[in-house]
Design a protein around this motif. Structure first.
Motif, PDB file in Angstrom:
ATOM      1  N   UNK A  58      19.663  26.433  16.106  1.00  0.00           N
ATOM      2  CA  UNK A  58      18.575  26.269  15.133  1.00  0.00           C
ATOM      3  C   UNK A  58      19.048  25.712  13.793  1.00  0.00           C
ATOM      4  N   UNK A  59      19.952  24.755  13.807  1.00  0.00           N
ATOM      5  CA  UNK A  59      20.457  24.160  12.572  1.00  0.00           C
ATOM      6  C   UNK A  59      21.564  24.963  11.917  1.00  0.00           C
ATOM      7  N   UNK A  60      21.930  26.083  12.502  1.00  0.00           N
ATOM      8  CA  UNK A  60      23.003  26.936  12.000  1.00  0.00           C
ATOM      9  C   UNK A  60      24.273  26.690  12.792  1.00  0.00           C
ATOM     10  N   UNK A  61      25.393  26.649  12.088  1.00  0.00           N
ATOM     11  CA  UNK A  61      26.691  26.553  12.741  1.00  0.00           C
ATOM     12  C   UNK A  61      27.610  27.491  11.988  1.00  0.00           C
ATOM     13  N   UNK A  62      28.098  28.544  12.666  1.00  0.00           N
ATOM     14  CA  UNK A  62      28.877  29.528  11.943  1.00  0.00           C
ATOM     15  C   UNK A  62      29.783  30.363  12.811  1.00  0.00           C
ATOM     16  N   UNK A  63      30.355  31.368  12.155  1.00  0.00           N
ATOM     17  CA  UNK A  63      31.246  32.329  12.797  1.00  0.00           C
ATOM     18  C   UNK A  63      30.734  33.722  12.462  1.00  0.00           C
ATOM     19  N   UNK A  64      30.570  34.535  13.484  1.00  0.00           N
ATOM     20  CA  UNK A  64      30.216  35.945  13.304  1.00  0.00           C
ATOM     21  C   UNK A  64      31.501  36.741  13.497  1.00  0.00           C
ATOM     22  N   UNK A 104      17.905  39.439  25.457  1.00  0.00           N
ATOM     23  CA  UNK A 104      17.336  38.366  26.252  1.00  0.00           C
ATOM     24  C   UNK A 104      15.835  38.515  26.492  1.00  0.00           C
ATOM     25  N   UNK A 105      15.357  39.717  26.704  1.00  0.00           N
ATOM     26  CA  UNK A 105      13.929  39.916  26.958  1.00  0.00           C
ATOM     27  C   UNK A 105      13.094  39.650  25.705  1.00  0.00           C
ATOM     28  N   UNK A 106      13.665  39.852  24.542  1.00  0.00           N
ATOM     29  CA  UNK A 106      12.967  39.611  23.271  1.00  0.00           C
ATOM     30  C   UNK A 106      13.275  38.219  22.711  1.00  0.00           C
ATOM     31  N   UNK A 107      14.231  37.524  23.335  1.00  0.00           N
ATOM     32  CA  UNK A 107      14.634  36.189  22.898  1.00  0.00           C
ATOM     33  C   UNK A 107      15.078  36.179  21.433  1.00  0.00           C
ATOM     34  N   UNK A 108      15.974  37.123  21.097  1.00  0.00           N
ATOM     35  CA  UNK A 108      16.494  37.183  19.735  1.00  0.00           C
ATOM     36  C   UNK A 108      17.995  37.436  19.749  1.00  0.00           C
ATOM     37  N   UNK A 109      18.650  36.930  18.674  1.00  0.00           N
ATOM     38  CA  UNK A 109      20.090  37.065  18.521  1.00  0.00           C
ATOM     39  C   UNK A 109      20.395  37.748  17.196  1.00  0.00           C
ATOM     40  N   UNK A 110      21.469  38.518  17.178  1.00  0.00           N
ATOM     41  CA  UNK A 110      21.935  39.170  15.963  1.00  0.00           C
ATOM     42  C   UNK A 110      23.427  38.859  15.817  1.00  0.00           C
ATOM     43  N   UNK A 111      23.796  38.226  14.705  1.00  0.00           N
ATOM     44  CA  UNK A 111      25.185  37.892  14.415  1.00  0.00           C
ATOM     45  C   UNK A 111      25.659  38.807  13.292  1.00  0.00           C
ATOM     46  N   UNK A 112      26.864  39.374  13.445  1.00  0.00           N
ATOM     47  CA  UNK A 112      27.365  40.380  12.506  1.00  0.00           C
ATOM     48  C   UNK A 112      28.465  39.815  11.611  1.00  0.00           C
ATOM     49  N   UNK A 113      28.334  40.099  10.315  1.00  0.00           N
ATOM     50  CA  UNK A 113      29.304  39.649   9.312  1.00  0.00           C
ATOM     51  C   UNK A 113      29.577  38.156   9.497  1.00  0.00           C
ATOM     52  N   UNK A 114      28.581  37.354   9.182  1.00  0.00           N
ATOM     53  CA  UNK A 114      28.623  35.946   9.539  1.00  0.00           C
ATOM     54  C   UNK A 114      28.556  35.018   8.328  1.00  0.00           C
ATOM     55  N   UNK A 115      29.074  33.837   8.519  1.00  0.00           N
ATOM     56  CA  UNK A 115      29.052  32.798   7.485  1.00  0.00           C
ATOM     57  C   UNK A 115      29.103  31.446   8.185  1.00  0.00           C
ATOM     58  N   UNK A 116      28.587  30.430   7.495  1.00  0.00           N
ATOM     59  CA  UNK A 116      28.600  29.111   8.093  1.00  0.00           C
ATOM     60  C   UNK A 116      27.791  28.113   7.305  1.00  0.00           C
TER      61      UNK A 116
END
Length: 167
Positions: free
Chosen positions: A48-54, A62-74
């Motif tokens: 989605x236009x994001x490029x980073x490191x978590x 997967x059932x909710x179609x959502x992602x959570x990235x922890x302590x991330x920057x990019x």
């Protein structure tokens, strides 16, 4: 393997998962019960236009179609502009076409800076253009306009922005 009637699937050694919407890479991933993907090691991601490191891993529901990235920057790219971002938790919600940056969040572009404990971005149906954004709790916005030689600063509990067709 199977534990407590749930299937666990491991992907190890430079694991990479790719779809038309995202790419994630880590040392390993665990898929629990075909609905919860977890990586506790650092994860490189692009979505989605994001490029980073978590740095502290990620979870994908997967059932909710959502992602959570922890302590991330990019970097986030939008309308030929690049923003650096950092946050303790980054949520990507495909169903509602939104992003949430939770705790110690910031976005920086050449002439602007936003920091807050909670930043939300609502996108159009294609997840391409930002329609609305808000920063809530301990928010600070700095915008510099070199052409007009203007500087604007806002400190508030809530800072909201609505975007037109041009962004």
């Amino acid at each position: 393997y199977v534990e407590k009637n749930q299937q666990f699937f491991y992907i190890e050694k430079n694991a990479r998962i790719t779809s038309e919407d995202f790419t994630i890479k880590s040392k390993n991933f665990t898929l629990k019960g075909q609905s919860h993907l977890i990586a506790s090691n650092p994860v490189d991601y692009e979505t989605k236009g994001l490029k980073g490191i978590a740095d502290k891993g990620m979870e994908m529901f997967l059932k909710k179609n959502m992602m959570m990235f922890k302590n991330t920057h990019g970097k986030y790219s939008r309308d030929k502009k690049n923003f650096d971002y950092a946050t303790d938790v980054l949520w990507v919600f495909d169903e509602t076409k939104s992003l949430v940056m939770e705790k110690n969040s910031s976005m920086r572009e050449k002439h602007s800076y936003l920091k807050s404990d909670w930043i939300t971005m609502q996108f159009d149906k294609d997840f391409k253009k930002v329609v609305e954004s808000a920063a809530q709790k301990n928010s600070y916005l700095y915008i510099e306009d070199p052409e007009k030689q203007q500087i604007r600063e806002v400190k508030a509990e809530h800072i909201g922005s609505i975007y037109d067709e041009q962004g």
